[in-house]
Scaffold this motif. Structure first.
Motif, PDB file in Angstrom:
ATOM      1  N   LEU A 143       0.831  -1.211   0.000  1.00  0.00           N
ATOM      2  CA  LEU A 143       0.000   0.000   0.000  1.00  0.00           C
ATOM      3  C   LEU A 143       0.861   1.254   0.000  1.00  0.00           C
ATOM      4  N   LEU A 144       1.919   1.271   0.823  1.00  0.00           N
ATOM      5  CA  LEU A 144       2.827   2.425   0.853  1.00  0.00           C
ATOM      6  C   LEU A 144       3.482   2.632  -0.510  1.00  0.00           C
ATOM      7  N   ASP A 145       3.961   1.534  -1.109  1.00  0.00           N
ATOM      8  CA  ASP A 145       4.604   1.634  -2.425  1.00  0.00           C
ATOM      9  C   ASP A 145       3.622   2.121  -3.484  1.00  0.00           C
ATOM     10  N   GLY A 146       2.408   1.574  -3.457  1.00  0.00           N
ATOM     11  CA  GLY A 146       1.392   1.986  -4.426  1.00  0.00           C
ATOM     12  C   GLY A 146       1.013   3.448  -4.270  1.00  0.00           C
TER      13      GLY A 146
ATOM     14  N   ALA B  35       3.768   5.670  -5.633  1.00  0.00           N
ATOM     15  CA  ALA B  35       3.790   5.714  -7.096  1.00  0.00           C
ATOM     16  C   ALA B  35       2.790   6.724  -7.652  1.00  0.00           C
ATOM     17  N   LEU B  36       1.763   7.024  -6.889  1.00  0.00           N
ATOM     18  CA  LEU B  36       0.743   7.970  -7.338  1.00  0.00           C
ATOM     19  C   LEU B  36       1.074   9.422  -7.002  1.00  0.00           C
ATOM     20  N   ARG B  37       2.077   9.618  -6.147  1.00  0.00           N
ATOM     21  CA  ARG B  37       2.446  10.981  -5.741  1.00  0.00           C
ATOM     22  C   ARG B  37       3.215  11.674  -6.857  1.00  0.00           C
ATOM     23  N   SER B  38       3.033  12.975  -6.959  1.00  0.00           N
ATOM     24  CA  SER B  38       3.747  13.728  -7.992  1.00  0.00           C
ATOM     25  C   SER B  38       5.079  14.280  -7.483  1.00  0.00           C
ATOM     26  N   GLY B  39       5.250  14.372  -6.167  1.00  0.00           N
ATOM     27  CA  GLY B  39       6.489  14.916  -5.614  1.00  0.00           C
ATOM     28  C   GLY B  39       7.416  13.820  -5.135  1.00  0.00           C
TER      29      GLY B  39
ATOM     30  N   ALA C 226       8.057  11.201   0.683  1.00  0.00           N
ATOM     31  CA  ALA C 226       7.585   9.850   0.970  1.00  0.00           C
ATOM     32  C   ALA C 226       6.182   9.893   1.575  1.00  0.00           C
ATOM     33  N   VAL C 227       5.427   8.853   1.327  1.00  0.00           N
ATOM     34  CA  VAL C 227       4.122   8.699   1.962  1.00  0.00           C
ATOM     35  C   VAL C 227       4.392   8.287   3.404  1.00  0.00           C
ATOM     36  N   THR C 228       3.849   9.040   4.343  1.00  0.00           N
ATOM     37  CA  THR C 228       4.109   8.749   5.754  1.00  0.00           C
ATOM     38  C   THR C 228       2.935   8.084   6.453  1.00  0.00           C
ATOM     39  N   GLN C 229       1.743   8.191   5.890  1.00  0.00           N
ATOM     40  CA  GLN C 229       0.582   7.541   6.482  1.00  0.00           C
ATOM     41  C   GLN C 229      -0.491   7.374   5.431  1.00  0.00           C
ATOM     42  N   LEU C 230      -1.297   6.338   5.610  1.00  0.00           N
ATOM     43  CA  LEU C 230      -2.430   6.148   4.715  1.00  0.00           C
ATOM     44  C   LEU C 230      -3.493   5.310   5.402  1.00  0.00           C
ATOM     45  N   GLU C 231      -4.700   5.441   4.895  1.00  0.00           N
ATOM     46  CA  GLU C 231      -5.824   4.630   5.357  1.00  0.00           C
ATOM     47  C   GLU C 231      -6.528   4.102   4.128  1.00  0.00           C
ATOM     48  N   ALA C 232      -6.828   2.822   4.131  1.00  0.00           N
ATOM     49  CA  ALA C 232      -7.656   2.214   3.093  1.00  0.00           C
ATOM     50  C   ALA C 232      -8.873   1.647   3.810  1.00  0.00           C
ATOM     51  N   SER C 233     -10.056   2.040   3.344  1.00  0.00           N
ATOM     52  CA  SER C 233     -11.261   1.596   4.052  1.00  0.00           C
ATOM     53  C   SER C 233     -12.253   0.922   3.111  1.00  0.00           C
TER      54      SER C 233
END
Length: 132
Positions: free
Chosen positions: A50-53, A56-60, A63-70
């Motif tokens: 999920l972090l890697d995915g 990959a969607l970020r333009s900058g 790093a992605v530091t947190q996410l939630e998938a619901s």
């Protein structure tokens, strides 16, 4: 604080968290609330994906530091802090901000303590001719 203690504290203070796993950037499980090691590895691998995915969607370059998938049955949360990561599952409709706060607190609790600075030795008082 070690991973087992940090996870025990996390599940004690956060009733919304059903399962959690601490893992490193290589995917090695450092601790888990799951009894099944295979399930813990799967959760860590899925969370890393999920972090890697998301990255990959970020333009900058940040790093992605947190996410939630619901979904309608529950959520997965992932938080990254340096080389350490934590993933957790919850039931439906969790208090998102509180879960993130609790996960970040757990990661901070497992951070390696900075080595203590050596204390200067007290200097010995030199004897003078009058004292001898």
């Amino acid at each position: 604080m070690d991973a087992a203690q940090a996870l025990a504290d996390l599940t004690e203070i956060s009733s919304q968290i059903e399962a959690a796993v601490l893992f490193d950037e290589g995917g090695a499980v450092l601790g888990s609330t799951l009894a099944d090691e295979g399930a813990a590895r799967s959760l860590a691998e899925g969370a890393a994906g999920l972090l890697d995915g998301a990255a990959a969607l970020r333009s900058g370059d940040a790093a992605v530091t947190q996410l939630e998938a619901s979904t309608h049955t529950g959520s997965v949360f992932v938080v990254r802090d340096g080389s350490r990561r934590i993933a957790a599952t919850t039931g439906p409709s969790p208090t998102v901000g509180l879960v993130f706060y609790d996960l970040k607190s757990c990661l901070r609790g497992t951070a390696e303590a900075a080595p203590a600075k050596p204390r200067p030795r007290p200097r010995k008082k030199k004897e003078t001719a009058d004292e001898a």
